[in-house]
Scaffold this motif. Structure first.
Motif, short mmCIF file in Angstrom:
data_model
loop_
_atom_site.label_atom_id
_atom_site.label_comp_id
_atom_site.label_asym_id
_atom_site.label_seq_id
_atom_site.Cartn_x
_atom_site.Cartn_y
_atom_site.Cartn_z
N TYR A 1 -0.83 9.20 13.43
CA TYR A 1 -1.16 10.72 13.23
C TYR A 1 -0.06 11.06 11.64
CZ TYR A 1 -1.97 11.00 18.30
OH TYR A 1 -2.70 10.61 19.23
N PHE A 2 0.85 10.59 11.70
CA PHE A 2 1.63 10.65 10.37
C PHE A 2 1.10 10.02 9.13
CE2 PHE A 2 5.09 11.20 13.69
CZ PHE A 2 5.40 12.56 13.36
N SER A 3 0.58 8.83 9.38
CA SER A 3 -0.11 7.82 8.35
C SER A 3 -1.23 8.75 7.67
CB SER A 3 -0.54 6.62 8.88
OG SER A 3 -1.13 5.92 7.72
N GLN A 4 -2.14 9.28 8.38
CA GLN A 4 -3.31 10.08 7.96
C GLN A 4 -2.81 11.19 7.35
OE1 GLN A 4 -5.47 10.34 11.62
NE2 GLN A 4 -6.23 8.38 11.93
N ALA A 5 -1.69 11.74 7.92
CA ALA A 5 -1.54 13.22 7.46
C ALA A 5 -0.75 12.93 5.90
CB ALA A 5 -0.45 13.93 8.32
N ILE A 6 0.13 12.00 5.91
CA ILE A 6 0.81 11.74 4.59
C ILE A 6 0.15 11.13 3.48
CG2 ILE A 6 2.59 10.03 3.55
CD1 ILE A 6 3.80 9.90 6.50
N GLY B 1 3.63 2.18 6.34
CA GLY B 1 3.45 1.48 4.96
C GLY B 1 2.61 1.71 4.00
N ARG B 2 1.10 1.73 4.98
CA ARG B 2 -0.07 2.02 3.99
C ARG B 2 -0.07 3.34 3.53
NH1 ARG B 2 -3.63 -0.09 8.94
NH2 ARG B 2 -3.26 -2.42 8.69
N SER B 3 0.27 4.51 4.21
CA SER B 3 0.37 5.78 3.88
C SER B 3 1.47 6.17 2.57
CB SER B 3 0.75 6.62 5.05
OG SER B 3 1.90 6.52 5.42
N ILE B 4 2.51 5.30 2.84
CA ILE B 4 3.40 5.55 1.68
C ILE B 4 2.90 4.85 0.43
CG2 ILE B 4 5.62 4.53 0.87
CD1 ILE B 4 6.74 4.67 3.85
N GLY B 5 2.35 3.84 0.58
CA GLY B 5 1.51 3.39 -0.83
C GLY B 5 0.33 4.21 -1.39
N GLU B 6 -0.13 5.28 -0.73
CA GLU B 6 -1.09 5.92 -1.37
C GLU B 6 -0.52 7.31 -1.48
OE1 GLU B 6 -4.66 5.96 0.82
OE2 GLU B 6 -4.66 4.11 1.42
N ASN B 7 0.64 7.72 -1.02
CA ASN B 7 1.17 9.12 -1.34
C ASN B 7 1.82 9.29 -2.68
OD1 ASN B 7 3.66 11.13 -1.21
ND2 ASN B 7 2.21 11.67 0.47
N GLU B 8 1.79 10.39 -3.31
CA GLU B 8 2.07 10.43 -4.67
C GLU B 8 3.08 11.52 -5.01
OE1 GLU B 8 -1.31 10.92 -7.26
OE2 GLU B 8 -2.12 8.81 -6.92
N CYS B 9 3.56 12.13 -3.65
CA CYS B 9 4.48 13.32 -3.81
C CYS B 9 5.66 12.90 -3.00
CB CYS B 9 3.72 14.67 -3.35
SG CYS B 9 3.22 14.54 -1.60
N GLY C 1 5.63 -4.36 6.21
CA GLY C 1 4.74 -2.97 5.76
C GLY C 1 5.10 -2.06 4.95
N ILE C 2 6.43 -1.61 5.29
CA ILE C 2 7.13 -0.73 4.41
C ILE C 2 7.22 -0.97 3.10
CG2 ILE C 2 8.98 0.69 3.91
CD1 ILE C 2 7.48 1.87 6.48
N ALA C 3 7.31 -2.38 2.69
CA ALA C 3 7.74 -2.89 1.46
C ALA C 3 6.29 -3.18 0.75
CB ALA C 3 8.16 -4.33 1.61
N GLU C 4 5.29 -3.38 1.39
CA GLU C 4 3.76 -3.30 0.76
C GLU C 4 3.75 -1.91 0.23
OE1 GLU C 4 1.70 -5.56 -0.07
OE2 GLU C 4 3.31 -7.12 0.66
N GLY C 5 4.14 -0.71 0.89
CA GLY C 5 3.67 0.61 0.32
C GLY C 5 4.89 0.67 -0.81
N ILE C 6 5.71 0.50 -0.67
CA ILE C 6 6.80 0.47 -1.74
C ILE C 6 6.23 0.18 -3.13
CG2 ILE C 6 9.34 0.02 -2.80
CD1 ILE C 6 9.11 2.38 -0.89
N LYS C 7 5.68 -1.07 -2.83
CA LYS C 7 5.15 -1.95 -4.07
C LYS C 7 4.23 -0.82 -5.04
CE LYS C 7 4.99 -6.79 -2.89
NZ LYS C 7 4.23 -7.86 -2.64
N ARG D 1 11.18 -8.56 -3.38
CA ARG D 1 9.92 -8.71 -3.93
C ARG D 1 9.37 -7.57 -4.25
NH1 ARG D 1 7.65 -14.24 -0.91
NH2 ARG D 1 9.30 -15.70 -1.63
N ALA D 2 9.30 -6.70 -3.43
CA ALA D 2 8.70 -5.36 -3.41
C ALA D 2 9.32 -4.19 -4.37
CB ALA D 2 9.04 -4.41 -2.14
N LEU D 3 10.57 -4.83 -4.70
CA LEU D 3 11.47 -3.73 -5.65
C LEU D 3 10.85 -4.31 -7.11
CD1 LEU D 3 15.04 -3.46 -3.89
CD2 LEU D 3 13.31 -1.62 -4.40
N ARG D 4 10.81 -5.70 -7.29
CA ARG D 4 10.40 -6.12 -8.46
C ARG D 4 9.23 -5.48 -9.16
NH1 ARG D 4 9.08 -12.30 -7.72
NH2 ARG D 4 7.37 -11.23 -6.62
#
Length: 531
Positions: free
Chosen positions: A115-120, A145-153, A171-177, A202-205
């Motif tokens: 639910y949160f993923s789709q909304a974010i 993680g997927r939603s974090i990667g696509e969110n821009e705000c 999963g979160i790291a992939e989103g942070i990348k 590796r994500a922070l790089r």
């Protein structure tokens, strides 16, 4: 409406912040609040943590916020909203202009993350999201993680205490990348381990936005610390790294400083390891680092001399005053109640003291605590680790203080009673405890005047208790090789004193072996025989 009017709500209705935390609000009460706020253009923060608003109450909030665009901050933490609440909050995120949402401690599960993923992914206004203290687990980490990667705000995300483990943090790291907006990420207390630290590095790089990362209490050891720093080589934006309560050791802390100094791309200005005791080597490296980065700050727990943990422990108990004791003594000396002190520190009157409020309050009150002691005090009082101190936590800290004072008083009374039983004796005494494992010393029996100047005798004037207490009393003898015991009954459970002239008596005591003492006093198997 069948609801008793709330004076608390009436007071804050015309204020920017409607603070209704822990007011016992149910669904009906929440509905009444929402009806009053539909057309309100003053309240911008609605805080409803620790109530029982229920699914219906949350639905009323969602409907109200679709019409009220003034409210930008919503806190519905600790309301046990469950899966139904997750669905409604997702609707809230998707269809309102909310800027900050805190939904900590609502028992959201891994499947609720969808639910949160789709909304974010759809949201364009939410800047701060706190979903800590839930149960998203590994599955939830992947979805979020997927939603974090696509969110821009989003600018700050708190996912601490969510059982993410390695798979979830990956999963979160992939989103942070891929994320281009998050500046502050808290994934502490998730048990990510060394492999999780490697994945985050590796994500922070590849991330050029994140400025603060909190991985406290994440089971990151020395190797994990090394992999975290090695992975993030090339990152130029991270400014604050929190590693408190991880088993990185003092050697790991030294490695961290070396890597920060030797890697030109690193812009880390604050490294926090508040519970870690460091060595003089670390202090030398820190001094060297300040030559090239004078604004760099390292937060650590204490100093180990000669890398000796025992000496550090002794120092903590003898030389450094307990900050909690200093704080509580200030309250007592100024004739304040706990509630008075809490009110003084709680500047915004939201029944919770932030770290900033606490630090400012301590300084304003001129309580003699340095920065390190203040950090320790805050960490001790913040029992749930949410960064806020409520009155219940302050009360728990007071109970700890009282218990420690009582224990110290009892220990002091026992030691005083024991010291009254130990006195110097004359050289006429004939019975010596000798160490059979050491080279034999001159016989004092043949020449009493050659006896050491500081022999001591335990003069037991009453029942000592049991064998453990008897051994404890012997442990407090001066560390000489010769000691004397003035006794009449060697039953140990009931040892009584003899008079000073007992040397000439015909009393005899049974032999007693106390082998536990030879490491402490160097006197071997201690025996008492044939008086």
């Amino acid at each position: 409406m069948g609801v008793v009017p709330s004076t608390t709500f009436k007071r804050c209705y015309h204020l920017p912040q409607a603070m209704l935390n822990y007011q016992g609000l149910t669904s009906k009460g929440t509905r009444a609040v929402c009806l009053a706020l539909v057309s309100n253009a003053v309240v911008s923060e609605l805080l409803l943590a620790g109530n029982a608003i229920g699914t219906y109450g949350l639905q009323c909030i969602v409907d109200m916020l679709k019409h009220n665009t003034t409210i930008q901050v919503l806190d519905v933490s600790d309301n046990d909203l469950g899966s139904a609440g997750a669905s409604l909050l997702a609707d809230l995120i998707s269809n309102t202009t909310l800027a900050s949402l805190k939904a900590s401690g609502n028992h959201f599960k891994g499947t609720d993350a969808k639910y949160f993923s789709q909304a974010i992914q759809k949201n364009t206004t939410l800047k701060h999201l706190d979903l800590s203290h839930n149960e998203f687990t590994e599955k939830g980490g992947i979805l979020l993680g997927r939603s974090i990667g696509e969110n821009e705000c989003l600018e700050s995300v708190n996912l601490s205490w969510n059982h993410l483990r390695l798979t979830g943090i990956a999963g979160i790291a992939e989103g942070i990348k891929a994320n281009v907006s998050i500046k502050k990420l808290n994934v502490s207390w998730n048990g990510i381990g060394n492999d999780g630290a490697r994945v985050l590095g590796r994500a922070l790089r590849d991330n050029w936005i994140l400025e603060e990362l909190d991985v406290s209490s994440s089971r990151i050891g020395f190797e994990g610390l090394r992999m975290l720093f090695a992975g993030m080589v090339g990152n130029e934006t991270l400014k604050r790294l929190i590693l408190t309560k991880n088993p990185i050791t003092s050697s790991g802390a030294c490695v961290a400083l070396r890597l920060i100094q030797s890697t030109p791309s690193f812009q880390i200005k604050k490294l926090e390891m508040a519970d870690l005791s460091v060595t003089s080597e670390f202090l030398d490296l820190l001094s060297e680092l300040h030559k090239t980065k004078p604004d760099f700050v390292a937060v650590y727990g204490g100093i180990l001399r000669n890398k000796d943990m025992i000496l550090d422990t002794l120092a903590k108990h003898s030389d450094i005053r307990d900050p909690l004791e200093i704080f509580m003594e200030f309250i007592k000396q100024n004739n304040l109640r706990l509630m008075d002190m809490f009110t003084r520190l709680d500047k915004d009157k939201n029944f919770s003291i932030s770290r900033l409020e606490f630090e400012r309050g301590i300084k304003d009150a001129e309580i003699p605590l340095d920065g390190l002691q203040m950090d320790k005090l805050i960490n001790r009082l913040d029992f749930n680790g949410d960064g806020e101190i409520d009155f219940g936590e302050l009360l728990d800290g007071y109970h700890q203080y009282v218990q420690r004072r009582r224990k110290k008083r009892k220990d002091s009374e026992y030691m005083q009673a024991l010291s009254n039983q130990i006195r110097p004796i004359s050289s006429r005494s004939r019975y010596v405890f000798r160490n059979p494992s050491r080279p034999s010393s001159p016989s004092y029996d043949s020449d009493p005047n050659s006896r050491p100047v500081t022999p001591h005798c335990i003069n037991l004037s009453g029942p000592l208790g049991n064998r453990d207490e008897f051994i404890m009393s012997l442990n407090h003898l001066p560390n000489n090789r010769n000691h004397f015991l003035n006794v009449s009954d060697m039953n140990v459970t009931d040892v009584n004193a003899l008079s000073d002239d007992s040397d000439d008596s015909d009393d005899t005591g049974c032999e007693i072996q106390v082998p536990q003492l030879y490491d402490h006093h160097g006197i071997g198997d201690l025996t008492i025989s044939d008086w």
